[in-house]
Design a protein around this motif. Structure first.
Motif, PDB file in Angstrom:
ATOM      1  N   ILE A  10       8.190  19.085  -2.470  1.00 31.60           N
ATOM      2  CA  ILE A  10       7.867  17.685  -2.735  1.00 31.60           C
ATOM      3  C   ILE A  10       9.005  16.822  -2.215  1.00 31.60           C
ATOM      4  N   LYS A  11       8.682  15.871  -1.372  1.00 28.51           N
ATOM      5  CA  LYS A  11       9.686  14.940  -0.867  1.00 28.51           C
ATOM      6  C   LYS A  11       9.922  13.868  -1.926  1.00 28.51           C
ATOM      7  N   GLY A  12      11.179  13.640  -2.276  1.00 32.62           N
ATOM      8  CA  GLY A  12      11.511  12.601  -3.253  1.00 32.62           C
ATOM      9  C   GLY A  12      11.392  13.037  -4.694  1.00 32.62           C
ATOM     10  N   SER A  13      11.515  14.328  -4.957  1.00 37.82           N
ATOM     11  CA  SER A  13      11.335  14.805  -6.328  1.00 37.82           C
ATOM     12  C   SER A  13      12.449  14.349  -7.270  1.00 37.82           C
ATOM     13  N   THR A  14      13.620  14.074  -6.747  1.00 39.91           N
ATOM     14  CA  THR A  14      14.699  13.577  -7.608  1.00 39.91           C
ATOM     15  C   THR A  14      14.279  12.257  -8.236  1.00 39.91           C
ATOM     16  N   ARG A  15      13.694  11.388  -7.439  1.00 33.17           N
ATOM     17  CA  ARG A  15      13.204  10.099  -7.954  1.00 33.17           C
ATOM     18  C   ARG A  15      12.072  10.317  -8.952  1.00 33.17           C
ATOM     19  N   LEU A  16      11.214  11.290  -8.671  1.00 32.00           N
ATOM     20  CA  LEU A  16      10.111  11.612  -9.574  1.00 32.00           C
ATOM     21  C   LEU A  16      10.642  11.949 -10.962  1.00 32.00           C
ATOM     22  N   TYR A  17      11.629  12.841 -11.037  1.00 33.89           N
ATOM     23  CA  TYR A  17      12.211  13.224 -12.330  1.00 33.89           C
ATOM     24  C   TYR A  17      12.910  12.041 -12.983  1.00 33.89           C
ATOM     25  N   SER A  18      13.578  11.238 -12.208  1.00 35.70           N
ATOM     26  CA  SER A  18      14.283  10.078 -12.741  1.00 35.70           C
ATOM     27  C   SER A  18      13.308   9.058 -13.324  1.00 35.70           C
ATOM     28  N   ASP A  19      12.244   8.777 -12.603  1.00 32.81           N
ATOM     29  CA  ASP A  19      11.277   7.770 -13.042  1.00 32.81           C
ATOM     30  C   ASP A  19      10.407   8.236 -14.196  1.00 32.81           C
ATOM     31  N   ALA A  23       9.877  15.951 -18.891  1.00 31.63           N
ATOM     32  CA  ALA A  23       8.637  16.547 -19.409  1.00 31.63           C
ATOM     33  C   ALA A  23       7.433  16.212 -18.533  1.00 31.63           C
ATOM     34  N   LYS A  24       7.255  14.958 -18.176  1.00 30.26           N
ATOM     35  CA  LYS A  24       6.108  14.571 -17.351  1.00 30.26           C
ATOM     36  C   LYS A  24       6.247  15.101 -15.929  1.00 30.26           C
ATOM     37  N   ALA A  25       7.451  15.059 -15.383  1.00 28.98           N
ATOM     38  CA  ALA A  25       7.656  15.550 -14.023  1.00 28.98           C
ATOM     39  C   ALA A  25       7.396  17.044 -13.932  1.00 28.98           C
ATOM     40  N   VAL A  26       7.835  17.809 -14.921  1.00 34.28           N
ATOM     41  CA  VAL A  26       7.602  19.252 -14.924  1.00 34.28           C
ATOM     42  C   VAL A  26       6.103  19.540 -14.964  1.00 34.28           C
ATOM     43  N   ILE A  51      11.155  27.543  -6.010  1.00 28.97           N
ATOM     44  CA  ILE A  51      12.580  27.218  -5.961  1.00 28.97           C
ATOM     45  C   ILE A  51      12.670  25.720  -6.249  1.00 28.97           C
ATOM     46  N   GLY A  52      13.055  25.348  -7.453  1.00 28.80           N
ATOM     47  CA  GLY A  52      13.010  23.931  -7.829  1.00 28.80           C
ATOM     48  C   GLY A  52      11.567  23.476  -7.816  1.00 28.80           C
ATOM     49  N   ASP A  53      11.237  22.501  -6.959  1.00 30.45           N
ATOM     50  CA  ASP A  53       9.849  22.057  -6.828  1.00 30.45           C
ATOM     51  C   ASP A  53       9.214  22.582  -5.543  1.00 30.45           C
ATOM     52  N   ALA A  54       9.839  23.547  -4.900  1.00 27.44           N
ATOM     53  CA  ALA A  54       9.321  24.113  -3.658  1.00 27.44           C
ATOM     54  C   ALA A  54       8.612  25.439  -3.926  1.00 27.44           C
ATOM     55  N   VAL A  55       7.679  25.745  -3.053  1.00 27.34           N
ATOM     56  CA  VAL A  55       6.969  27.018  -3.100  1.00 27.34           C
ATOM     57  C   VAL A  55       7.270  27.765  -1.813  1.00 27.34           C
ATOM     58  N   ASP A  97       0.948   7.189   1.320  1.00 29.21           N
ATOM     59  CA  ASP A  97      -0.150   7.945   1.889  1.00 29.21           C
ATOM     60  C   ASP A  97       0.437   9.151   2.600  1.00 29.21           C
ATOM     61  N   PRO A  98       0.359  10.333   2.037  1.00 35.43           N
ATOM     62  CA  PRO A  98      -0.214  10.665   0.754  1.00 35.43           C
ATOM     63  C   PRO A  98       0.688  10.199  -0.386  1.00 35.43           C
ATOM     64  N   PRO A  99       0.167  10.183  -1.609  1.00 40.54           N
ATOM     65  CA  PRO A  99       0.965   9.669  -2.728  1.00 40.54           C
ATOM     66  C   PRO A  99       2.291  10.378  -2.924  1.00 40.54           C
ATOM     67  N   MET A 100       2.340  11.677  -2.742  1.00 45.45           N
ATOM     68  CA  MET A 100       3.609  12.405  -2.821  1.00 45.45           C
ATOM     69  C   MET A 100       3.734  13.241  -1.563  1.00 45.45           C
ATOM     70  N   PRO A 101       4.482  12.766  -0.576  1.00 41.83           N
ATOM     71  CA  PRO A 101       4.586  13.518   0.669  1.00 41.83           C
ATOM     72  C   PRO A 101       5.223  14.885   0.452  1.00 41.83           C
ATOM     73  N   LEU A 102       4.799  15.824   1.257  1.00 46.00           N
ATOM     74  CA  LEU A 102       5.349  17.172   1.216  1.00 46.00           C
ATOM     75  C   LEU A 102       6.204  17.404   2.445  1.00 46.00           C
ATOM     76  N   LYS A 103       7.247  18.189   2.257  1.00 47.81           N
ATOM     77  CA  LYS A 103       8.000  18.716   3.387  1.00 47.81           C
ATOM     78  C   LYS A 103       7.488  20.138   3.591  1.00 47.81           C
ATOM     79  N   VAL A 104       7.078  20.442   4.806  1.00 43.77           N
ATOM     80  CA  VAL A 104       6.530  21.761   5.107  1.00 43.77           C
ATOM     81  C   VAL A 104       7.393  22.401   6.185  1.00 43.77           C
ATOM     82  N   TRP A 105       7.814  23.620   5.924  1.00 39.46           N
ATOM     83  CA  TRP A 105       8.616  24.378   6.889  1.00 39.46           C
ATOM     84  C   TRP A 105       7.962  25.737   7.065  1.00 39.46           C
TER      85      TRP A 105
END
Length: 127
Positions: A10-19, A23-26, A51-55, A97-105
């Motif tokens: 998930i791109k920007g997950s630090t902000r997600l947890y902060s905002d 509990a809600k972010a998890v 790994i964190g929020d990555a699969v 767009d999309p609401p939560m961009p993904l980083k894909v490798w």
């Protein structure tokens, strides 16, 4: 055969947890995992670990890797648009767009591994 190790984050997950708070972010990240696992498995892949929020996933046939990423992104977008915690609903509606961009490798790798051998290979590689 060319296989692929796939990482989706998930791109920007630090902000997600902060905002949202932990509990809600998890809860959101757990659903994110469920959806990603579903699409990795749909194409006979193996979700290896989180790994964190990555699969991290392994796909025996690399031709399926892009399809997994596209279909998972579409399913995640649908989920996020109906998500009722307000993070991407009323507060940020239409901003992403999309609401939560993904980083894909993706890392292609030569493989002679068949489906029954994948779990043994992953265990030996990741431990």
């Amino acid at each position: 055969m060319i296989s692929t190790i796939l990482f989706i984050d998930i791109k920007g997950s630090t902000r997600l947890y902060s905002d949202l708070g932990d509990a809600k972010a998890v809860g959101l990240v757990r659903e994110h995992f469920r959806i990603l696992f579903k699409y990795i498995e749909k194409y006979n892949g193996l979700p290896v670990k989180t790994i964190g929020d990555a699969v991290m996933g392994f796909l025996i046939d690399s031709r399926h890797t892009i399809q997994v990423a596209i279909e998972a992104q579409q399913a995640l977008r649908e989920y996020y648009l109906t998500w009722n915690y307000g993070y991407y609903g009323s507060r940020y509606s239409g901003c992403f767009d999309p609401p939560m961009p993904l980083k894909v490798w993706m890392e292609p790798t030569m493989s002679t591994i068949s489906a029954p051998e994948v779990s043994v290979f992953i265990y030996q590689t990741c431990t």
